[in-house]
Design an enzyme around this catalytic site. Structure first.
Site, PDB file in Angstrom:
ATOM      1  CE1 TYR A  57     -13.053   7.358  -7.167  1.00 31.49           C
ATOM      2  CE2 TYR A  57     -11.163   7.898  -8.957  1.00 31.49           C
ATOM      3  CZ  TYR A  57     -12.054   7.187  -7.991  1.00 31.49           C
ATOM      4  OH  TYR A  57     -11.455   5.757  -6.907  1.00 31.49           O
ATOM      5  CG  LEU A 212       1.535   6.570  -0.978  1.00 33.94           C
ATOM      6  CD1 LEU A 212       1.290   8.647  -1.908  1.00 33.94           C
ATOM      7  CD2 LEU A 212       3.121   6.170  -0.947  1.00 33.94           C
ATOM      8  N   GLY A 215      -1.321   8.493   2.385  1.00 37.08           N
ATOM      9  CA  GLY A 215      -0.346   9.417   2.878  1.00 37.08           C
ATOM     10  C   GLY A 215       0.089   8.829   4.337  1.00 37.08           C
TER      11      GLY A 215
HETATM   12  N1  LIG Z   1     -11.493   1.210  -6.388  1.00 35.42           N
HETATM   13  C1  LIG Z   1     -11.577   1.826  -5.036  1.00 35.42           C
HETATM   14  O1  LIG Z   1     -12.026   1.488  -4.510  1.00 35.42           O
HETATM   15  C2  LIG Z   1     -11.067   3.247  -4.925  1.00 35.42           C
HETATM   16  C3  LIG Z   1     -10.739   3.760  -3.138  1.00 35.42           C
HETATM   17  C4  LIG Z   1      -9.920   4.483  -3.346  1.00 35.42           C
HETATM   18  C5  LIG Z   1      -8.970   5.520  -4.795  1.00 35.42           C
HETATM   19  N2  LIG Z   1      -8.918   4.671  -5.957  1.00 35.42           N
HETATM   20  C6  LIG Z   1      -8.621   5.614  -6.619  1.00 35.42           C
HETATM   21  O2  LIG Z   1      -6.437   5.386  -6.244  1.00 35.42           O
HETATM   22  C7  LIG Z   1      -6.246   6.300  -5.997  1.00 35.42           C
HETATM   23  C8  LIG Z   1      -5.469   6.582  -4.879  1.00 35.42           C
HETATM   24  O3  LIG Z   1      -5.534   6.294  -4.131  1.00 35.42           O
HETATM   25  P1  LIG Z   1      -5.764   7.692  -2.506  1.00 35.42           P
HETATM   26  O4  LIG Z   1      -5.567   8.461  -3.112  1.00 35.42           O
HETATM   27  O5  LIG Z   1      -6.537   6.734  -1.675  1.00 35.42           O
HETATM   28  O6  LIG Z   1      -4.047   6.957  -2.407  1.00 35.42           O
HETATM   29  P2  LIG Z   1      -2.932   7.238  -1.128  1.00 35.42           P
HETATM   30  O7  LIG Z   1      -1.805   7.309  -2.817  1.00 35.42           O
HETATM   31  O8  LIG Z   1      -1.969   6.707  -0.323  1.00 35.42           O
HETATM   32  O9  LIG Z   1      -2.453   8.477  -1.102  1.00 35.42           O
HETATM   33  C9  LIG Z   1      -2.568   9.825  -1.653  1.00 35.42           C
HETATM   34  C10 LIG Z   1      -2.587  11.205   0.060  1.00 35.42           C
HETATM   35  O10 LIG Z   1      -1.069  10.871   0.342  1.00 35.42           O
HETATM   36  C11 LIG Z   1      -0.737  12.182   0.482  1.00 35.42           C
HETATM   37  N3  LIG Z   1       0.489  12.520  -0.588  1.00 35.42           N
HETATM   38  C12 LIG Z   1       0.542  11.541  -1.410  1.00 35.42           C
HETATM   39  N4  LIG Z   1       2.092  11.923  -1.854  1.00 35.42           N
HETATM   40  C13 LIG Z   1       2.379  12.459  -0.529  1.00 35.42           C
HETATM   41  C14 LIG Z   1       3.840  13.124  -0.876  1.00 35.42           C
HETATM   42  N5  LIG Z   1       4.658  12.383  -1.269  1.00 35.42           N
HETATM   43  N6  LIG Z   1       4.330  13.329   0.639  1.00 35.42           N
HETATM   44  C15 LIG Z   1       3.185  14.111   1.728  1.00 35.42           C
HETATM   45  N7  LIG Z   1       1.754  13.739   1.154  1.00 35.42           N
HETATM   46  C16 LIG Z   1       1.267  12.689   0.374  1.00 35.42           C
HETATM   47  C17 LIG Z   1      -1.787  13.145  -0.080  1.00 35.42           C
HETATM   48  O11 LIG Z   1      -2.629  13.282   0.749  1.00 35.42           O
HETATM   49  P3  LIG Z   1      -3.078  14.672   1.595  1.00 35.42           P
HETATM   50  O12 LIG Z   1      -4.227  15.366   1.092  1.00 35.42           O
HETATM   51  O13 LIG Z   1      -3.049  14.264   2.896  1.00 35.42           O
HETATM   52  O14 LIG Z   1      -1.800  15.362   0.736  1.00 35.42           O
HETATM   53  C18 LIG Z   1      -2.657  12.357  -1.486  1.00 35.42           C
HETATM   54  O15 LIG Z   1      -3.832  12.541  -1.709  1.00 35.42           O
HETATM   55  C19 LIG Z   1      -7.267   7.293  -6.402  1.00 35.42           C
HETATM   56  O16 LIG Z   1      -7.145   8.516  -6.876  1.00 35.42           O
HETATM   57  C20 LIG Z   1      -8.500   6.646  -7.001  1.00 35.42           C
HETATM   58  O17 LIG Z   1      -7.838   6.780  -8.377  1.00 35.42           O
HETATM   59  C21 LIG Z   1      -9.843   3.760  -5.657  1.00 35.42           C
END
Ligand SMILES: NC(=O)c1ccc[n+]([C@@H]2O[C@H](COP(=O)([O-])OP(=O)(O)OC[C@H]3O[C@@H](n4cnc5c(N)ncnc54)[C@H](OP(=O)(O)O)[C@@H]3O)[C@@H](O)[C@H]2O)c1
Length: 339
Positions: A57, A212, A215
């Site tokens: 990451y 989410l 987002g």
């Molecule tokens: N194992 C795997 O292959 C894999 C793959 C991906 C992720 N992961 C893990 O899963 C975690 C979560 O993944 P993700 O970041 O894609 O998850 P997510 O929760 O679906 O998306 C997070 C994004 O949503 C937006 N957001 C979150 N809360 C918000 C709110 N209250 N209001 C408005 N926008 C909001 C932000 O984007 P903006 O920047 O647009 O504001 C934030 O960066 C990662 O950090 C990582 O640890 C694992």
């Protein structure tokens, strides 16, 4: 914050996990070190203890930021999970993939960046479709015996591979996978076909990533706001809009944010589930933590289910057919209480 037992282990993890893929500003997005520290402070102050990172990451910056943070904290309070598989800045035929050599190499580097001498959880990051799964479990078990990791876990891998791995581990007396990390959200329900029933059977906790949908489910794209998702992404289309509208309606009914509804939906699906909250901004993260106080009613769950339902395909849909359920099972299919 309440605590849950991770899989069939005695390890207590908070009911929401903090995802740190966005710790570091590489690739033009993410939180700098100071903001990342603030997010971890907010999380720990709310009772959170479960941190999710990976060797690659932000090219290792996520692990380094966490390592710097933990140097001034009680390391033992946190349950620290990282992942191996994908290449870092080393390139040779064995510097990526699920093989034992890469696992050992990658863990040593993660321990240095994280400034700790043990990991609580090591995930295999993505299945390479090459390495025998017994090689993976035996090597993870060796790391456990060496005291370098405490628990084995797996991410982004077909259900049959995980099932074979845990069955072999049980027979061989090795540590089994306790957590399964997969993409799962109201926009991504295909794990309901094989992965989630498998996890339920083995008592593995599911840790959904992108709960989410990056987002999309917060409703901000419906409002015309911009974020990390590009307009051409398959997370922004007619289907995702209609699902998100139902999420927004229910959020208004409950007086909470749409993100809270989308996160809570993953937690009310009848299996052990700890969503990983990806945070890059403190205010968003604090809003997302409020999910723990939300409960969706049966009617709200039904509306969300209907808006986002997928076809299970074969054999899931085949079992649902009237002819199979009632005629072929002599009328007993729906009268048996299932595990
Ligand atoms: N194992 C795997 O292959 C894999 C793959 C991906 C992720 N992961 C893990 O899963 C975690 C979560 O993944 P993700 O970041 O894609 O998850 P997510 O929760 O679906 O998306 C997070 C994004 O949503 C937006 N957001 C979150 N809360 C918000 C709110 N209250 N209001 C408005 N926008 C909001 C932000 O984007 P903006 O920047 O647009 O504001 C934030 O960066 C990662 O950090 C990582 O640890 C694992």
């Amino acid at each position: 914050m309440k605590y849950k037992l991770l899989g069939r282990s005695g390890l207590k993890v908070s009911e929401l996990c903090l995802g740190t893929m966005g710790f570091g500003t590489e690739a033009g997005w993410g939180a700098d070190a100071a903001t990342s520290f603030d997010i971890m402070d907010a999380y720990a102050n709310a009772g959170g203890n479960f941190l999710d990172t990976a060797n690659m990451y932000k090219l290792g910056t996520s692990e380094k930021i966490i390592g710097d943070y933990l140097s001034n904290q009680d390391r033992d309070y946190f349950v620290l999970a990282t992942k191996y598989t994908l290449k870092d800045n080393t390139t040779n035929p064995n510097a990526s993939g699920n093989n034992r050599k890469n696992m050992m190499r990658s863990v040593e580097r993660s321990l240095k960046r994280l400034k700790t001498d043990f990991l609580d959880i090591l995930y295999l990051h993505i299945w390479d479709d090459i390495t025998p799964v017994d090689e993976v479990l035996r090597a993870m078990d060796d790391l456990i015996r060496q005291g370098k990791i405490n628990y084995a876990a797996i991410s982004d891998t077909p259900a049959w591979v995980v099932a074979k791995g845990n069955t072999l581990a049980e027979l061989m007396g090795w540590s089994q996978f306790v957590a399964l990390q997969i993409e799962y959200s109201l926009l991504a329900r295909t794990p309901e076909r094989e992965l989630i029933p498998m996890a339920k059977h083995f008592g593995i906790t599911v840790t959904p990533w992108a709960p989410l949908a990056g987002g999309a489910l917060t409703g901000k794209y419906l409002r015309g706001e911009k974020g990390r998702i590009k307009p051409e992404s398959n997370r922004l289309n007619e289907r995702s809009e209609s699902i998100t509208k139902v999420v927004v309606d229910i959020a208004e009914e409950l007086g909470v944010s749409p993100g809270n509804v989308a996160l809570q939906w993953t937690r009310q699906q009848g299996f052990s589930c700890i969503p990983i909250i990806g945070a890059t901004k403190v205010d968003q993260f604090i809003d997302n933590l409020k999910t723990i106080d939300v409960t969706l009613s049966d009617d709200q769950l039904k509306r969300l289910d209907e808006a986002s339902a997928i076809q299970l395909g074969f054999p899931g849909d085949f079992f649902k057919e009237e002819a199979v359920r009632n005629n072929s099972f002599g009328g007993f299919y729906d009268r048996v209480e299932k595990r």
